[in-house]
Design an enzyme around this catalytic site. Structure first.
Site, short mmCIF file in Angstrom:
data_model
loop_
_atom_site.label_atom_id
_atom_site.label_comp_id
_atom_site.label_asym_id
_atom_site.label_seq_id
_atom_site.Cartn_x
_atom_site.Cartn_y
_atom_site.Cartn_z
N HIS A 63 -5.24 -9.82 36.05
CA HIS A 63 -4.60 -10.88 35.65
C HIS A 63 -5.05 -11.16 34.30
O HIS A 63 -5.94 -11.54 33.65
CB HIS A 63 -4.56 -12.17 36.57
N LEU A 64 -3.81 -10.78 33.25
CA LEU A 64 -4.29 -10.75 31.65
C LEU A 64 -3.61 -12.55 31.27
O LEU A 64 -4.12 -12.60 30.13
CB LEU A 64 -3.67 -10.01 31.06
N ASN A 95 2.30 -12.32 37.38
CA ASN A 95 2.15 -13.96 37.52
C ASN A 95 1.68 -14.85 36.35
O ASN A 95 0.96 -15.58 36.46
CB ASN A 95 1.21 -14.33 38.79
N ASP A 153 2.33 -10.64 43.53
CA ASP A 153 0.71 -10.94 43.85
C ASP A 153 0.55 -12.26 43.59
O ASP A 153 0.92 -12.71 42.53
CB ASP A 153 -0.09 -10.08 42.92
N ASP A 306 -9.00 -7.26 40.63
CA ASP A 306 -8.36 -8.54 40.64
C ASP A 306 -9.19 -9.57 39.70
O ASP A 306 -9.22 -10.64 40.27
CB ASP A 306 -8.42 -9.19 42.27
N HIS A 310 -10.22 -17.89 34.91
CA HIS A 310 -10.04 -19.22 35.02
C HIS A 310 -10.83 -19.99 34.10
O HIS A 310 -12.14 -19.78 33.74
CB HIS A 310 -10.07 -19.98 36.35
#
Lengths: 425, 316
Positions: A63-64, A95, A153, A306, A310
């Site tokens: 997730h970039l 996403n 995803d 994955d 955050h």
């Protein structure tokens, strides 16, 4: 500039190669492999004695956070983290805000990554518009813009009918469908694995069947449609068994797991550690062993991370409120090398799962050092011991349960199309 | 931990974190402080000058009042705060709220919070003492202590008691604290409830036996502890109707006969008459529900006293 890598142990499962040979790179491509190669004048020479030379590692699940969530990570920080971790190619999840559900957003991602030049970024587009699970995305245009797969995803496709049609339609466009296998009605508002630790901590559990039942549905849909299915972040014994059985009867299914599922269990949640909170959750020891078995027997094709950055404000919270996900790019290689130390995989098998298989599943012209290939190369120092420190991470976020861990093995050089992107200090 | 008579904990978050000696000390202190509550002038100067904040993120009448009275009987100053209970990240975070309160120099924050583990999260960030007045489905240590005090008063011991706990074990912090505390004190615990309300591995929490039928748990019990059924927690998937729950998992005269003749009936309150307890059982001589409430004040006085560094208290 040309590059000669001498004296390293070159492991390239794509051509069955494992030996001490030199590797010559000319104009960004692999030019020759062999003993006693001489470099053209002006070439840079890397002495790789004691090091391992492999096709550039590929993380097929990251997730970039760019566009829209750049306070967590962006394409530049994310690809720098990739290079630091030894990865030359990434498949990023859709996403973002907005979702990668159209060619404009896909092109933005591809172009920004290309301009940055730290790693190749191959986006996954969404299965459904806005990942809302209602109507199919324009998969043809997504593919033209550079997408190599489709997935919702983070949000399972709840409707079985829609998933069936997505598999059929994607086949027409030559795209693999990546399944986030989770039955949300079974996962409900759980925050960790269902089991004794959840009972003791008084936290709501997510049972394994939330994953297994969704894996089974999607495997059967793949069998029904004859379309390629890739199951993301496999974490349970049951998912491994379902996929093993499906492969045995010839279903076009592949899958990945992530290092935390073969390193940690739900015991890591004790102390209400939000850096051990992710979805799917860390499972039981029995599941962890089954994941290792699945890697060893080839059921699990690939190791992805994955990588889910955050912000501190989203993790430094009461357990139920903290977001799901942990970093992966900068810890994956040493954690995965533990599989070799533990006798689960041989080094060539590890390279297969971290480079060749992801390239094959996504249809990338990567994952090989055959002459003529793009010279994406990872040179690994397998013996280097280091401690993972938050301040030294290239990622913008620091949400990793492995911070403070003593690790062994690190990328010494990450080489993208013949250009050294990161080199050991 | 260490010498009897010395309490080495800055916080009381879970009975799981306390030793049998710690629990014994808290109960002995509570027994000795309890006498203050029946005096004409119900106040001692022990915690004069101490400031205690009751920070309640979940509605509570009994527990909050009990903590407040306990603090006042020891002459501490108390402030009650009930922030809006939206559990989202909107508004001020728990951490920010607590740091702001800390800036006003309280000695103890007594907190109830809907998220399990929230107190450990605060304890890492605050320099004052934290007492858990209930966190999610994790623990409710003051309830566990007051339950044990009530049993000990009745039987003179906890060791060897057979305690039945019936109801929604999964969502019950009362059950977890009782299981942790009673196991340390040598009691045997038998839990019963619909399998939809029985958490995995519950028998590993302590000296716990899971019974499929409530009657097995109650059979020969010294104590029958009934848990409150909360419709808002259990929703619609865990049980069909209150009527059916009451029939199979409620305590009535008939079922109570299976227990020892002198068995105690307990309930953390508030009770749902006619659901987990029939009115005749709730009001019978064997019911100790109001003794529990009474002992709550004494136990909370002991908790406040010991986290403030107080030593053993002699009988008054």
């Amino acid at each position: 500039m040309n590059l000669l890598i001498t004296g390293g142990r070159v492991i390239d499962p794509s051509q069955g190669l494992d030996g001490i040979v030199d590797l010559l790179i000319v104009d960004g491509k692999v030019s020759a492999l062999g003993e006693g190669l001489t470099a053209p004048a002006g070439s840079r020479v890397i002495d790789a004695q004691g090091l391992i030379v492999t096709p550039g590692l590929i993380d097929m699940h990251v997730h970039l956070r760019d566009p829209g969530l750049e306070y967590k990570e962006d394409i530049i920080s994310g690809t720098r983290a990739a290079a630091a971790g030894g990865f030359t190619s990434l498949c990023c999840m859709p996403n973002t805000k907005p979702v990668i559900d159209n060619k404009t957003v896909a092109s933005y991602v591809v172009n920004k990554a290309r301009a940055a030049g730290f790693a190749n970024v191959f986006p996954a587009g969404s299965i459904t518009q806005g990942s809302k699970g209602e109507s199919l995305s324009e998969m043809g245009e997504l593919k033209e813009a550079g997408c190599v797969a489709v997935t919702d995803d983070g949000r399972p496709v709840v409707s079985g009918e829609l998933m069936r049609r997505a598999l059929e339609y994607a086949r027409g466009m030559g795209l693999v469908v990546i399944s986030h296998a989770e039955d949300p009605s079974l996962a409900a508002d759980g925050v960790m694995n269902d089991g004794y630790v959840a009972t003791e901590l008084g936290l709501k559990g997510i049972p394994w069947v939330a994953e297994d039942s969704a894996t089974a549905r999607d495997v059967y849909l793949s069998e029904l449609t004859g379309s390629a299915l890739h199951v993301a972040h496999v974490s349970t014994k049951g998912s491994v068994r379902i996929i093993r059985n499906a492969k045995a009867r010839g279903v076009r299914v592949t899958c990945e797991t992530a290092p935390h599922y073969f390193i940690l269990t739900d015991e890591a949640v004790r102390g209400y550690n939000t850096n051990a909170k992710m979805n799917p959750p860390l499972r039981s020891e029995e599941d962890r062993q089954a994941i290792r078995q699945g890697l060893a027997d080839g059921t699990i094709d690939a190791i992805a991370t994955d990588h889910a950055p955050h912000h501190k404000d989203e993790k430094d919270l009461e357990f139920n409120l903290a977001m799901n996900g942990i970093l992966g790019l900068e810890s994956s290689l040493p954690l995965s090398l533990r599989l070799v130390a533990d006798g689960v995989l041989t080094l060539p098998e590890l390279v297969e799962k971290m480079s060749c298989a992801p390239a094959r599943i996504l249809g990338l012209s990567r994952g090989s050092l055959e002459p003529g290939s793009v010279a994406d190369i990872t040179v690994i120092d397998p013996e280097l011991e280091w401690t993972m420190e938050a301040e030294k991470l290239a990622s913008k976020s620091k949400n990793s349960p492995f911070i403070g861990w003593e690790l062994k093995g690190k990328a010494a050089y990450t080489i993208l199309a013949g250009k050294i992107v990161t080199a050991r200090g | 931990m260490g010498d009897a008579g010395v309490f080495n904990h800055k916080h009381i978050i879970a009975l799981r974190d306390l030793s049998a000696d710690d629990i014994r000390l808290l109960l002995t202190t509570a027994e000795n402080l309890k006498e203050i509550n029946s005096r004409d002038i119900k106040k001692v100067p022990t915690l004069r000058g101490k400031t205690i904040i009751n920070l309640f993120y979940e509605a509570s009448t009994r527990t909050r009042t009990s903590f407040e009275i306990a603090a006042k009987r020891l002459s501490a100053d108390t402030v009650n705060i009930s922030p809006s209970t939206s559990s989202s990240t909107k508004g001020e975070t728990l951490s920010d709220t607590a740091l702001n309160l800390l800036a006003m120099k309280p000695d103890i924050i007594v907190m109830r919070h809907n998220v399990s583990g929230a107190h450990y999260f605060l304890a890492k960030r605050l320099s004052c003492s934290i007492i858990n007045a209930g966190d999610g489905a994790h623990e409710h240590p003051s309830q566990g202590l007051l339950d044990m005090l009530t049993m000990k008063e009745r039987f003179g011991r906890l060791d060897g008691l057979k305690v039945a706990i019936v109801g929604d074990i999964t969502h019950s912090r009362v059950a977890r604290s009782n299981i942790q505390g009673l196991t340390k004190m040598g009691s045997q615990i038998f839990v019963a409830g619909p399998p939809t309300m029985m958490p995995p591995g519950v028998e590993r929490l302590g000296n716990v036996t899971v019974c499929n039928d409530m009657r097995e748990a109650v059979d020969g019990a010294d104590v029958v502890m009934m848990l409150r059924i909360q419709l808002e927690r259990q929703g619609k998937t865990l049980l069909p109707t209150m009527k059916e729950y009451s029939r199979y998992y409620g305590l009535n005269r008939e079922t109570l006969k299976l227990a020892r003749p002198d068995a105690m009936v307990m309930h953390p309150g508030p009770i749902n008459r006619g659901v987990e307890l029939s009115s005749e059982v709730a009001d019978c001589d064997q019911s100790h529900i109001l003794n529990q409430v009474e002992n709550g004040v004494a136990v909370r006085m002991a908790m406040l006293y010991h986290v403030c560094g107080g030593g053993a208290v002699e009988a008054g």
